[in-house]
Design a protein around this motif. Structure first.
Motif, short mmCIF file in Angstrom:
data_model
loop_
_atom_site.label_atom_id
_atom_site.label_comp_id
_atom_site.label_asym_id
_atom_site.label_seq_id
_atom_site.Cartn_x
_atom_site.Cartn_y
_atom_site.Cartn_z
N ILE A 1 -13.38 -4.72 40.69
CA ILE A 1 -14.69 -5.37 40.70
C ILE A 1 -15.54 -4.67 39.63
N PRO B 1 -12.04 -14.92 35.77
CA PRO B 1 -12.74 -15.65 36.83
C PRO B 1 -12.81 -17.15 36.62
N HIS C 1 -16.74 -11.91 44.57
CA HIS C 1 -15.43 -11.65 43.99
C HIS C 1 -14.30 -11.95 44.97
#
Length: 432
Positions: free
Chosen positions: A195, A209, A423
């Motif tokens: 992260i 992402p 996330h």
């Protein structure tokens, strides 16, 4: 989604203290407000009614559980109150797990322990050397040996795991690490993505992402461009820089065709983010992960491998498992993402995440907190999975996302749950 009438998976943060200072830890990230605190035994005992109905208890959060002087006692208390098939476990860096403590914890009723081992560099032999301030390979190896000795005394099966955060720096070592783990009695390995909390960690992450459909669409037009002698990535960068006013006609038409198809198929595109995707790198990663899976199968190790791109159909692993999260103070939070107040990165920008508290187990039982109207409403709204496309948004990150510290303002879909930029819902982050 099945609605749970009570928490089935309870995460309890026994301490926020740690004996390491890992650079990738949220505790040390700019914008984090995580005070050092241990949970009192009296607070833990307030969980007894809820534990009797829970399927699993995870005794860790930001800190190192082995630092808590009542750890074994808490495990023993939980084991007495939990159902026979319920599990108790935690994640640890392993440094403090000597032979005596290993015996004490297994005698208390521990079911699983997962050791963190990541940010690795190749040593002079088959050994691994951690980066400065990071997890200790030597500590984990010693802990595994101590657990192996204690395993023979266990009255319950003990499952031993490793968690590895995949980065650009350590990805190539994964197959060999899996092979090494097989020789130390490791039963499972959780691999997860980093992260990003600052620019440095953002550059180390391997996770893309963008959604699979978005990446596939971008790749389709990259192939069409290459056939016409056009470097599509450069064409997109030029288009973005000059808002299309200086793009040549062929490049401009290809980009327009792609965005038109995206609108028709309801695919969100962030052109800046997509242009950072490199197919060659993806192929290298795929080969490494395939090798790691083969080694794991040979060694009899269960390995969890995250996707390297965002899931098209996003969901919340904490909602599906009926999870809840308890801070050392007794405060109750809904998920890992909203457990603490901190900053992280979305689309090369810092965003501020504000923890959400729905009650405190010192004031009312956990199952009563679980049924509080605000907490029920949060789970209902989050469980609809109508998350805004923050990571794929062509306008992102918007001012509301970056600046919304306390007001829980609505996102562009009208929702006031901040799951759009979580996330975990993207699919790249896994935990015990």
């Amino acid at each position: 989604m099945t609605v749970s009438t009570h928490p089935r998976k309870i995460y309890v943060e026994l301490t926020t203290r740690c004996n390491l200072q890992c650079a990738m830890c949220v505790k040390h990230a700019p914008g984090s407000f995580i005070a050092e605190k241990d949970m009192e035994l009296s607070v833990f005992k307030r969980l007894a009614p809820a534990l009797s109905r829970a399927d699993s208890l995870i005794l860790n959060g930001i800190g190192e559980p082995l630092l808590h002087h009542d750890l074994a006692r808490m495990i023993r208390l939980a084991r007495k109150g939990m159902a026979t098939g319920a599990t108790i476990g935690f994640q640890s860096n392993g440094i403090l797990l000597d032979a005596a403590l290993a015996r004490e914890l297994t005698d208390a009723g521990l079911d699983t322990i997962c050791f963190s081992l990541d940010s690795l560099e190749r040593g002079g032999s088959c050994d691994f050397v951690p980066q400065s301030g990071g997890h200790s390979f030597t500590g984990v190896k010693r802990a595994l040996k101590n657990l192996d000795r204690a395993k023979g005394r266990c009255r319950r099966p003990l499952s031993i795991g490793l968690e590895t955060i995949l980065t650009r720096e350590n990805i190539e070592d994964l197959p060999e690490l899996v092979k090494w783990a097989g020789g130390y009695g490791v039963n499972y390995i959780i691999t997860t993505h980093l992260i990003p909390y600052d620019k440095a960690t953002e550059e180390s992450t391997l996770f893309n992402p963008n959604s699979r459909t978005g990446v596939d669409l971008y790749r389709k037009y990259s192939v069409l461009s290459r056939a016409r002698g056009i470097d599509f990535t450069k064409a997109v960068a030029h288009y973005r820089k000059y808002v299309g006013t200086r793009s040549d006609s062929q490049s401009l038409q290809l980009i327009r065709d792609m965005t038109t198809e995206a609108r028709r198929r309801d695919i969100r595109l962030n052109l800046d983010s997509l242009s950072e995707c490199h197919a060659g790198q993806e192929k290298d990663i795929a080969a490494i992960m395939a090798a790691a899976k083969t080694v794991a199968a040979t060694q009899g190790i269960d390995i969890v491998v995250p996707p390297f791109q965002s899931l098209d159909d996003r969901s919340c692993p904490f909602l599906t498992s009926g999870a809840t999260f308890i801070a050392p103070s007794g405060d109750v939070m809904p998920c890992h993402f909203l457990w603490h107040t901190y900053s992280c990165r979305v689309l090369n920008e810092d965003i501020h995440v504000q923890k959400r508290v729905y009650g405190n187990i010192l004031k009312q039982p956990l199952e009563s907190v679980w049924q509080e109207p605000d907490y029920v409403a949060f789970r209902k709204e989050a469980g609809q999975y109508q998350y805004s496309s923050c990571w794929n948004c062509s306008q992102g990150p918007c001012g509301t996302l970056v600046n919304d510290d306390h007001n829980y303002a609505n996102d562009c879909y009208g929702s006031n749950v901040p799951c759009g930029h979580c996330h975990w819902s993207l699919g790249g982050v896994h935990c015990l």
